[in-house]
Scaffold this motif. Structure first.
Motif: not given
Length: 139
Positions: A23-26, A50-53, A67-69, A94-97
């Motif tokens: 979840f990008v933004g979680l 969770p994907v969040h800065p 996502l890359a991490e 980023e999801a594609i990559a």
């Protein structure tokens, strides 16, 4: 007119067969819709990431800044893009990559160009749909 990014077979398959959702933004803010959606899918047996800065732990799961991490990001079945529309394209790219298998853009997050890029890269795409609503329709 048929919405190419709301295919009921794809929605059903992603909800029923997927195992891991990033979840990008979680983040850890229970006021945000992504917090609720992630919990709902976790309660239905999905692993959430969770994907969040801030890379915070959320719902007992370790968070990542991008996502890359995520180790073995190619094992992510669905990337839920809970960012404003103007930032959704970057998350889709980023999801594609990362090698994700699908992207899901929730209600009011609409980026046709990003959705086409994902589909052209071989990902399943759902856009402008709510996982909770779609899940309820499948009961």
């Amino acid at each position: 007119m048929v919405d190419p990014f709301a295919d009921q077979d794809v929605i059903r398959r992603l909800l029923n067969e997927s195992k891991t959702w990033a979840f990008v933004g979680l983040g850890d803010n229970p006021e945000r819709e992504v917090y609720t959606q992630a919990r709902l899918l976790q309660e239905r047996g999905k692993r959430i990431i969770p994907v969040h800065p801030a890379a915070q732990e959320v719902h007992g799961e370790r968070g990542y800044a991008s996502l890359a991490e995520i180790p073995d990001a190619s094992e992510v079945d669905v990337v839920g893009v809970y960012r404003r529309t103007e930032h959704a394209g970057q998350a889709v790219d980023e999801a594609i990559a990362a090698g994700a298998k699908a992207v899901w853009l929730p209600l009011q997050v609409i980026d046709e160009a990003a959705a086409r890029r994902a589909r052209d890269a071989g990902l399943d795409v759902v856009m402008n749909r709510c996982p909770a609503v779609e899940w309820a329709l499948r009961r």
